[in-house]
Design a protein around this motif. Structure first.
Motif, PDB file in Angstrom:
ATOM      1  N   ASN A 178      25.589 -22.713   4.028  1.00 16.76           N
ATOM      2  CA  ASN A 178      23.882 -22.941   4.090  1.00 16.76           C
ATOM      3  C   ASN A 178      24.133 -24.424   3.749  1.00 16.76           C
ATOM      4  OD1 ASN A 178      23.091 -20.396   4.244  1.00 16.76           O
ATOM      5  ND2 ASN A 178      22.777 -20.110   1.971  1.00 16.76           N
ATOM      6  N   LEU A 179      24.601 -25.092   4.417  1.00 18.17           N
ATOM      7  CA  LEU A 179      24.488 -26.697   4.599  1.00 18.17           C
ATOM      8  C   LEU A 179      23.975 -27.124   5.945  1.00 18.17           C
ATOM      9  CD1 LEU A 179      28.187 -27.499   3.192  1.00 18.17           C
ATOM     10  CD2 LEU A 179      25.853 -27.771   1.921  1.00 18.17           C
ATOM     11  N   SER A 180      23.415 -28.256   5.910  1.00 19.22           N
ATOM     12  CA  SER A 180      22.856 -28.634   7.094  1.00 19.22           C
ATOM     13  C   SER A 180      23.379 -30.371   7.297  1.00 19.22           C
ATOM     14  CB  SER A 180      21.470 -29.075   7.219  1.00 19.22           C
ATOM     15  OG  SER A 180      20.979 -29.809   6.161  1.00 19.22           O
ATOM     16  N   TYR A 181      23.576 -30.560   8.691  1.00 19.80           N
ATOM     17  CA  TYR A 181      24.176 -32.021   9.112  1.00 19.80           C
ATOM     18  C   TYR A 181      23.403 -32.260  10.014  1.00 19.80           C
ATOM     19  CZ  TYR A 181      28.451 -29.783   6.787  1.00 19.80           C
ATOM     20  OH  TYR A 181      28.913 -29.117   5.705  1.00 19.80           O
ATOM     21  N   SER A 182      23.046 -33.781  10.019  1.00 20.38           N
ATOM     22  CA  SER A 182      22.353 -34.252  11.094  1.00 20.38           C
ATOM     23  C   SER A 182      23.007 -35.847  11.379  1.00 20.38           C
ATOM     24  CB  SER A 182      20.643 -34.344  10.921  1.00 20.38           C
ATOM     25  OG  SER A 182      20.344 -35.111   9.861  1.00 20.38           O
ATOM     26  N   ILE A 183      22.568 -36.191  12.800  1.00 18.92           N
ATOM     27  CA  ILE A 183      22.853 -37.468  12.926  1.00 18.92           C
ATOM     28  C   ILE A 183      21.531 -37.981  13.918  1.00 18.92           C
ATOM     29  CG2 ILE A 183      24.209 -39.123  14.554  1.00 18.92           C
ATOM     30  CD1 ILE A 183      26.649 -37.062  14.558  1.00 18.92           C
ATOM     31  N   GLU A 184      21.247 -39.328  13.290  1.00 15.10           N
ATOM     32  CA  GLU A 184      19.834 -39.579  13.986  1.00 15.10           C
ATOM     33  C   GLU A 184      20.003 -41.077  14.434  1.00 15.10           C
ATOM     34  OE1 GLU A 184      19.210 -38.408  10.671  1.00 15.10           O
ATOM     35  OE2 GLU A 184      18.433 -36.380  11.713  1.00 15.10           O
ATOM     36  N   LYS A 185      19.586 -41.364  15.342  1.00 19.57           N
ATOM     37  CA  LYS A 185      19.706 -42.967  15.877  1.00 19.57           C
ATOM     38  C   LYS A 185      18.204 -43.372  16.193  1.00 19.57           C
ATOM     39  CE  LYS A 185      21.477 -45.539  19.987  1.00 19.57           C
ATOM     40  NZ  LYS A 185      22.095 -45.534  21.310  1.00 19.57           N
ATOM     41  N   LEU A 186      17.826 -44.415  15.909  1.00 19.03           N
ATOM     42  CA  LEU A 186      16.787 -45.143  15.775  1.00 19.03           C
ATOM     43  C   LEU A 186      16.488 -46.318  16.611  1.00 19.03           C
ATOM     44  CD1 LEU A 186      16.027 -43.141  13.331  1.00 19.03           C
ATOM     45  CD2 LEU A 186      14.268 -44.434  12.724  1.00 19.03           C
ATOM     46  N   SER A 187      16.122 -46.652  17.826  1.00 17.27           N
ATOM     47  CA  SER A 187      15.990 -47.712  18.479  1.00 17.27           C
ATOM     48  C   SER A 187      14.710 -48.414  18.088  1.00 17.27           C
ATOM     49  CB  SER A 187      16.310 -47.337  19.951  1.00 17.27           C
ATOM     50  OG  SER A 187      17.464 -46.848  20.089  1.00 17.27           O
ATOM     51  N   LEU A 188      14.823 -49.486  17.680  1.00 25.58           N
ATOM     52  CA  LEU A 188      13.544 -50.339  17.131  1.00 25.58           C
ATOM     53  C   LEU A 188      13.184 -51.261  18.444  1.00 25.58           C
ATOM     54  CD1 LEU A 188      14.671 -49.110  14.625  1.00 25.58           C
ATOM     55  CD2 LEU A 188      13.483 -51.063  13.341  1.00 25.58           C
ATOM     56  N   PRO A 189      11.772 -51.630  18.233  1.00 26.41           N
ATOM     57  CA  PRO A 189      11.402 -52.562  19.536  1.00 26.41           C
ATOM     58  C   PRO A 189      12.189 -53.993  19.402  1.00 26.41           C
ATOM     59  CG  PRO A 189       9.755 -52.604  17.645  1.00 26.41           C
ATOM     60  CD  PRO A 189      11.097 -51.350  17.507  1.00 26.41           C
ATOM     61  N   ASN A 190      12.829 -54.337  18.343  1.00 29.11           N
ATOM     62  CA  ASN A 190      13.585 -55.827  18.266  1.00 29.11           C
ATOM     63  C   ASN A 190      14.803 -55.481  18.584  1.00 29.11           C
ATOM     64  OD1 ASN A 190      14.434 -54.091  16.022  1.00 29.11           O
ATOM     65  ND2 ASN A 190      14.531 -56.029  14.439  1.00 29.11           N
TER      66      ASN A 190
END
Length: 359
Positions: A178-190
């Motif tokens: 009952n665990l969740s794992y995530s990877i997020e990559k945010l590419s910003l305009p700068n």
């Protein structure tokens, strides 16, 4: 503090998933009560819910197809979007995947969000197990796959138009723990890239983050929609040639969101710093500076720093405390120098009379 841009984006996605899985649970309860030969229901109307052309059949496992579903959010007027605790939904998702042979929704409308969804127990193409969400700000397509004890959901190239941010994400839901794992990559305009890693246990969401080197701090700070009396200390007074978030970590408690204020820790590095803590004074300049944030206090520690032509000791620092109604500024500048006009100017700027001056 206002709701951050990131939290608004995530909350929209989370509310859509929340409404969808609540619908799944309701559908399961209704479906088992229907005839196993298959039933077509032209119209179902409930408070805040309308479904058109439902087809339900029980053939060892459930088959459900809906042409159109309209859901009205009870939080529309207040502007609040309920925060989804994904681990709490793991039993529902696990039940659905073990009891549905096929589940398809051609059009799910939740206020301004339009969603299409498809699940097949034995998918033949990636689109057989996919969710698509569209609104005026962004378009999201998520592909998911089920395995023995976990589920993987992958989202790529989500463009959030108001901020011009590109998001890539992968989420793993573990049905055994009952665990969740995530990877997020945010590419910003700068051209900055922000990497975020999360782990959820049902009550809290722990996260860590880091970034690449970038030259403009403004887009990063705008993600959090800070009030002006806070952002000015971070952006307006803080000018540097480059910035990098070395580490960020914290814990978000679903039952007590204020916990994050005591658990959030940030460590950033800046080069070519010019920090002006008072509009009438020279800035503190430094070729290399470490910046820390912990328990509501921002610590700026310059290395080989100077105030005008005065070389400052390594123990010098600027500390800004946001825990009070009025921001508290604590400036510790240590230098072996004479009490010249530059030094007198500092204390006079804060209306502290110093009737001394050395030639």
């Amino acid at each position: 503090m206002k709701s951050s841009t990131v939290s608004k984006i995530i909350s929209k996605i989370q509310f859509t998933l929340y409404s969808f899985f609540v619908f799944i649970l309701s559908s399961v309860i209704i479906s088992y009560a229907l005839l196993i030969n298959g039933v077509s229901v032209p119209l179902v109307i409930l408070p805040g819910f309308k479904a058109e052309q439902l087809y339900i059949k029980l053939d060892k496992k459930l088959i459900l197809h809906a042409k159109r579903i309209n859901v009205s959010s009870s939080n529309k007027k207040s502007g609040n979007i309920p925060l989804l605790n994904i681990p709490r939904l793991l039993p529902i998702i696990d039940f659905a995947r073990t009891n549905f042979h096929a589940l398809q929704i051609d059009e799910l409308n939740i206020d301004s969000h339009k969603v299409t969804f498809s699940y097949m127990e034995n998918p033949e193409t990636p689109d057989d197990n996919a969710l698509m969400l569209k609104n005026e700000d962004m378009s999201i397509k998520t592909y998911f796959s089920f395995h023995d004890s976990f589920m993987i959901a992958t989202t790529k190239d989500v463009h959030h138009k108001p901020t011009n941010i590109i998001l890539d994400s992968q989420l793993v839901l573990d049905f055994k723990t009952n665990l969740s794992y995530s990877i997020e990559k945010l590419s910003l305009p700068n051209e900055a890239t922000l990497n975020i890693y999360t782990k959820g246990d049902g009550d809290t969401l722990a996260f860590t983050a880091s970034s690449s080197t970038f030259s403009d701090l403004t887009p990063i700070v705008k993600l959090f929609d800070l009030e002006q009396n806070i952002s000015k200390w971070i952006v307006d007074y803080n000018r540097a040639q480059s910035y990098q978030l070395l580490q960020a970590r914290g814990v978000y408690d679903y039952n007590d969101p204020q916990v994050i204020l005591n658990t959030l820790f940030l460590h950033a590095h800046e080069t070519g710093l010019n920090y002006s803590f008072h509009p009438k004074l020279f800035p503190v300049s430094s070729p290399s500076t470490d910046v820390y944030y912990s328990k509501g206090v921002l610590h700026i520690k310059p290395r080989q720093a100077r105030y005008n032509e005065h070389l400052l000791d390594e123990s010098s620092s600027v500390n800004i405390d946001f825990n009070h109604a009025h921001t508290l500024l604590d400036v510790d500048l240590y230098a072996q120098t004479t009490i010249d006009e530059d030094i007198v100017e500092i204390v006079n700027a804060y209306k502290i009379p110093l009737p001394l001056l050395q030639e």
